[in-house]
Design a protein around this motif. Structure first.
Motif, PDB file in Angstrom:
ATOM      1  N   LEU A   9       0.828  -1.210   0.000  1.00 20.01           N
ATOM      2  CA  LEU A   9       0.000   0.000   0.000  1.00 20.01           C
ATOM      3  C   LEU A   9       0.863   1.260   0.000  1.00 20.01           C
ATOM      4  CD1 LEU A   9      -2.798  -1.084   2.533  1.00 20.01           C
ATOM      5  CD2 LEU A   9      -2.982  -0.896   0.052  1.00 20.01           C
ATOM      6  N   ARG A  10       1.978   1.233   0.781  1.00 23.56           N
ATOM      7  CA  ARG A  10       2.869   2.394   0.817  1.00 23.56           C
ATOM      8  C   ARG A  10       3.468   2.670  -0.555  1.00 23.56           C
ATOM      9  NH1 ARG A  10       8.100   3.818   1.356  1.00 23.56           N
ATOM     10  NH2 ARG A  10       8.805   1.663   1.162  1.00 23.56           N
ATOM     11  N   ARG A  11       3.921   1.595  -1.208  1.00 25.68           N
ATOM     12  CA  ARG A  11       4.526   1.775  -2.530  1.00 25.68           C
ATOM     13  C   ARG A  11       3.474   2.204  -3.563  1.00 25.68           C
ATOM     14  NH1 ARG A  11       9.704   0.122  -3.303  1.00 25.68           N
ATOM     15  NH2 ARG A  11      10.705  -0.995  -1.589  1.00 25.68           N
ATOM     16  N   GLU A  12       2.278   1.681  -3.443  1.00 27.25           N
ATOM     17  CA  GLU A  12       1.217   2.128  -4.346  1.00 27.25           C
ATOM     18  C   GLU A  12       0.913   3.606  -4.129  1.00 27.25           C
ATOM     19  OE1 GLU A  12      -2.088  -0.419  -3.620  1.00 27.25           O
ATOM     20  OE2 GLU A  12      -1.394  -2.000  -4.979  1.00 27.25           O
ATOM     21  N   ARG A  13       0.935   4.033  -2.843  1.00 27.81           N
ATOM     22  CA  ARG A  13       0.680   5.445  -2.542  1.00 27.81           C
ATOM     23  C   ARG A  13       1.788   6.325  -3.110  1.00 27.81           C
ATOM     24  NH1 ARG A  13      -0.217   4.600   2.234  1.00 27.81           N
ATOM     25  NH2 ARG A  13       1.836   4.981   3.133  1.00 27.81           N
ATOM     26  N   ILE A  14       3.056   5.866  -2.978  1.00 32.61           N
ATOM     27  CA  ILE A  14       4.179   6.613  -3.524  1.00 32.61           C
ATOM     28  C   ILE A  14       4.071   6.716  -5.046  1.00 32.61           C
ATOM     29  CG2 ILE A  14       6.678   6.547  -3.890  1.00 32.61           C
ATOM     30  CD1 ILE A  14       6.949   5.405  -1.072  1.00 32.61           C
ATOM     31  N   ALA A  15       3.749   5.570  -5.680  1.00 33.55           N
ATOM     32  CA  ALA A  15       3.615   5.568  -7.140  1.00 33.55           C
ATOM     33  C   ALA A  15       2.498   6.493  -7.583  1.00 33.55           C
ATOM     34  CB  ALA A  15       3.359   4.145  -7.628  1.00 33.55           C
ATOM     35  N   ARG A  16       1.415   6.515  -6.816  1.00 33.61           N
ATOM     36  CA  ARG A  16       0.295   7.387  -7.172  1.00 33.61           C
ATOM     37  C   ARG A  16       0.677   8.865  -7.017  1.00 33.61           C
ATOM     38  NH1 ARG A  16      -2.990   4.729  -4.630  1.00 33.61           N
ATOM     39  NH2 ARG A  16      -2.931   5.845  -2.632  1.00 33.61           N
ATOM     40  N   GLN A  17       1.421   9.189  -5.935  1.00 31.98           N
ATOM     41  CA  GLN A  17       1.868  10.568  -5.731  1.00 31.98           C
ATOM     42  C   GLN A  17       2.844  11.000  -6.828  1.00 31.98           C
ATOM     43  OE1 GLN A  17       3.498  10.557  -1.767  1.00 31.98           O
ATOM     44  NE2 GLN A  17       1.473  10.627  -0.773  1.00 31.98           N
ATOM     45  N   GLN A  18       3.770  10.090  -7.168  1.00 36.91           N
ATOM     46  CA  GLN A  18       4.726  10.412  -8.225  1.00 36.91           C
ATOM     47  C   GLN A  18       3.995  10.664  -9.551  1.00 36.91           C
ATOM     48  OE1 GLN A  18       7.421   7.098  -8.218  1.00 36.91           O
ATOM     49  NE2 GLN A  18       8.768   8.012  -6.654  1.00 36.91           N
ATOM     50  N   ALA A  19       3.003   9.862  -9.844  1.00 35.23           N
ATOM     51  CA  ALA A  19       2.253  10.052 -11.083  1.00 35.23           C
ATOM     52  C   ALA A  19       1.521  11.384 -11.073  1.00 35.23           C
ATOM     53  CB  ALA A  19       1.269   8.895 -11.272  1.00 35.23           C
ATOM     54  N   GLU A  20       0.950  11.739  -9.893  1.00 37.15           N
ATOM     55  CA  GLU A  20       0.246  13.017  -9.795  1.00 37.15           C
ATOM     56  C   GLU A  20       1.215  14.194  -9.963  1.00 37.15           C
ATOM     57  OE1 GLU A  20      -1.684  12.818  -6.045  1.00 37.15           O
ATOM     58  OE2 GLU A  20      -3.282  11.458  -6.723  1.00 37.15           O
ATOM     59  N   GLU A  21       2.393  14.077  -9.333  1.00 36.42           N
ATOM     60  CA  GLU A  21       3.390  15.144  -9.476  1.00 36.42           C
ATOM     61  C   GLU A  21       3.834  15.272 -10.935  1.00 36.42           C
ATOM     62  OE1 GLU A  21       6.583  14.317  -6.840  1.00 36.42           O
ATOM     63  OE2 GLU A  21       5.379  14.562  -5.006  1.00 36.42           O
ATOM     64  N   ARG A  22       4.043  14.168 -11.563  1.00 38.21           N
ATOM     65  CA  ARG A  22       4.459  14.192 -12.965  1.00 38.21           C
ATOM     66  C   ARG A  22       3.384  14.850 -13.834  1.00 38.21           C
ATOM     67  NH1 ARG A  22       8.827  14.104 -16.317  1.00 38.21           N
ATOM     68  NH2 ARG A  22       8.188  13.373 -18.386  1.00 38.21           N
ATOM     69  N   GLU A  23       2.131  14.482 -13.605  1.00 38.86           N
ATOM     70  CA  GLU A  23       1.042  15.071 -14.385  1.00 38.86           C
ATOM     71  C   GLU A  23       0.909  16.565 -14.113  1.00 38.86           C
ATOM     72  OE1 GLU A  23      -2.380  12.850 -13.374  1.00 38.86           O
ATOM     73  OE2 GLU A  23      -1.741  11.013 -14.431  1.00 38.86           O
ATOM     74  N   ALA A  24       1.094  16.984 -12.830  1.00 39.21           N
ATOM     75  CA  ALA A  24       0.990  18.412 -12.494  1.00 39.21           C
ATOM     76  C   ALA A  24       2.102  19.213 -13.165  1.00 39.21           C
ATOM     77  CB  ALA A  24       1.042  18.594 -10.978  1.00 39.21           C
TER      78      ALA A  24
END
Length: 538
Positions: A329-344
């Motif tokens: 779950l932690r790694r999924e959360r990190i991956a999701r945050q990284q994807a959001e940062e990349r998109e932003a």
């Protein structure tokens, strides 16, 4: 002047030339008989209908113009009875039930006989010992249990044979009635045919008809009557054959019942002998009460150690699974945050490009673009986002993802951990002899020394250890379920190894009494289950 004398048709039939001429004419016209008969019937019906209407309208008798009624031929109805397949008194559905019961009963008897042979083999191994042993007592207890079940199965076999013979008797009685009625009808047909047994009577019957249509109908009657007699004779033979088959089957069932009764008597005698031996062994073991209690105390300690070890391993795996879930779950959360940062950052870069296009000077536009590129460079790259997602997927969310979540649906269908063997001690608390109780975490399966022990389902080996009193122990995880294999002489797998169903994981260990048995357990989380409900029938 004298009136010429009129002769009857019989007078003319006595003259050979006219007789042959009539027969030839008849044989020539017979092929058209059916067409003429149908045509004649149709015309007759058309002639009679107006006459009937005229009679109804006038209320008087029919005039001479109405077609005369045809002479009725006294034809006897000659329908033959066809024998039909008869059902038992319980119906066709019960016949199928009886057949299925017979197959199931024979399968259970065969399984029981196989188990008795395996028990006798174990008893043969313990017979070399001069003193009675607890292994022998367990084998005798199992034999008594199996013998009792076998006697019950034989009693069911006798009841089933009685039901089968009753059904066959009902069928035979019905066939006998059919045969009697068929013979009676056939006798009546033969008697009626004897009245026109010669050619003269048949021709007289044919040529005495007052019209050609009537002659054709009489010929059809004679032909149908002859065919009916042949069919009746054939049906009699068919019913007689069916009746003989049923009677032979009843005799076979009677012989079979006699054999089953003899087998039941032998099993009862063998059961009494086994009980006598059991009493002797119990008496001898009672004299060794102190030694036996000491052995059982050591066994209880070994079982408790095994129980504690299993609980520790299960708790460890539960905690490990929880940690893996949290890490995933932690790694999924990190991956999701990284994807959001990349998109932003990508959106900011696009907005900056739009602002730069509207900037008043090229220098200002360049400044806007450089700031946006700098922010985009600090954001996670596309490769980093993909890698984070892959790492999250690589971590198991729970043991089910590793070992398969379908173990629970395999209840009653798991293969036995050994090819040859029988359950010598059941799950739970037992008293092999008065005053002595033992506890079993699973089931003990008596087998051959060195018999290969197999995994019952796909899974991951979570523990391999050796313990005093239980030998080598292999513990395999199948999702939230665990199977334990104890009393092994050795293990051929290691911790963390993935195994498949029926893969050999070790070998059965010899016990001090000369036999061998393994202990098989099934757990769900921290709860023990009865393994007998999970194993398939043998």
């Amino acid at each position: 002047m004298s009136t010429p004398k009129r002769h009857s048709i019989l007078h003319w039939l006595r003259r050979p030339s006219l007789l042959y001429l009539g027969v030839g004419l008849f044989l020539f016209l017979v092929p058209m008989s059916e067409a003429h008969a149908q045509k004649g019937k149709k015309k007759t019906t058309q002639r009679q209908q107006p006459a009937s209407k005229a009679k109804k309208a006038s209320g008087q008798k029919a005039s001479a113009k109405v077609a005369p009624k045809k002479q009725q031929v006294p034809v006897k109805k000659t329908t033959t009875r066809r024998p039909t397949s008869r059902k038992t008194s319980s119906g066709g559905g019960d016949e199928m039930v009886i057949k299925q019961s017979r197959q199931q009963l024979e399968a259970e008897k065969q399984q029981n006989q196989e188990r008795i042979r395996e028990i006798n083999r174990v008893l043969g191994q313990t017979a070399t010992k001069k003193t009675a042993t607890l292994t022998e007592l367990k084998a005798l207890n199992s034999k008594i249990e199996t013998k009792t079940k076998q006697i019950d199965l034989l009693a069911q076999d006798i009841n089933l044979l009685n039901s089968e013979m009753k059904g066959l008797s009902v069928q035979s009685a019905g066939l006998a009635r059919d045969l009697k009625n068929l013979k009676k009808e056939y006798a009546a047909m033969v008697f009626a045919a004897s009245k026109t047994a010669n050619t003269y009577n048949k021709l007289s019957f044919l040529f005495s008809a007052n019209s050609f249509n009537s002659l054709v109908m009489r010929y059809q009657y004679l032909r149908q009557y002859t065919d009916a007699r042949k069919n009746q004779a054939r049906h009699i033979e068919q019913v007689r054959g069916e009746l003989n088959t049923k009677q032979q089957t009843i005799k076979y069932k009677q012989v079979r019942k006699k054999d089953v009764l003899q087998a039941q008597v032998k099993e009862n005698e063998s059961l009494e002998e086994t009980k006598e031996r059991q009493a002797v062994v119990v008496n001898e073991l009672s004299k060794q009460e102190n030694t036996l209690k000491s052995e059982l105390t050591e066994r209880t300690k070994a079982i408790n150690r095994l129980d504690n070890m299993i609980r520790v391993v299960i708790e460890r795996e539960i905690q490990r699974a929880a940690r893996e879930r949290e890490e995933r779950l932690r790694r999924e959360r990190i991956a999701r945050q990284q994807a959001e940062e990349r998109e932003a950052a990508a959106r900011a870069r696009a907005e900056a490009a739009a602002k730069a296009a509207a900037a008043p000077t090229p220098e200002k536009a360049k400044e806007i673009i450089e700031k946006a590129d700098e922010a985009l460079a600090k954001a996670p790259s596309a490769e980093e986002v993909v890698k984070s997602k892959a790492e999250a997927r690589a971590i198991a969310a729970a043991p089910e993802a590793e070992a398969g979540a379908t173990f629970g649906s395999s209840r009653g269908r798991l293969p036995w951990p050994v090819r040859s063997g029988y359950i010598s001690e059941h799950f739970g608390v037992h008293s092999p002899m008065p005053g002595i109780s033992v506890r079993n975490l699973g089931v003990d399966i008596a087998t051959n020394v060195g018999e290969p022990v197999r995994a019952v389902y796909d899974g991951i080996v979570r523990n391999v250890t050796s313990m005093s009193g239980v030998g080598t122990v292999v513990m395999i995880q199948h999702g939230e379920y665990f199977t334990i294999y104890a009393k092994l002489s050795s293990a051929s797998v290691s911790e963390g190894q993935r195994v498949n169903a029926r893969q050999v994981i070790g070998a059965a260990k010899a016990d001090p009494d000369g036999g061998a048995e393994i202990n098989f357990q099934v757990w769900k989380g921290n709860g023990k289950l009865n393994p007998e409900g999970w194993l398939a029938g043998k």
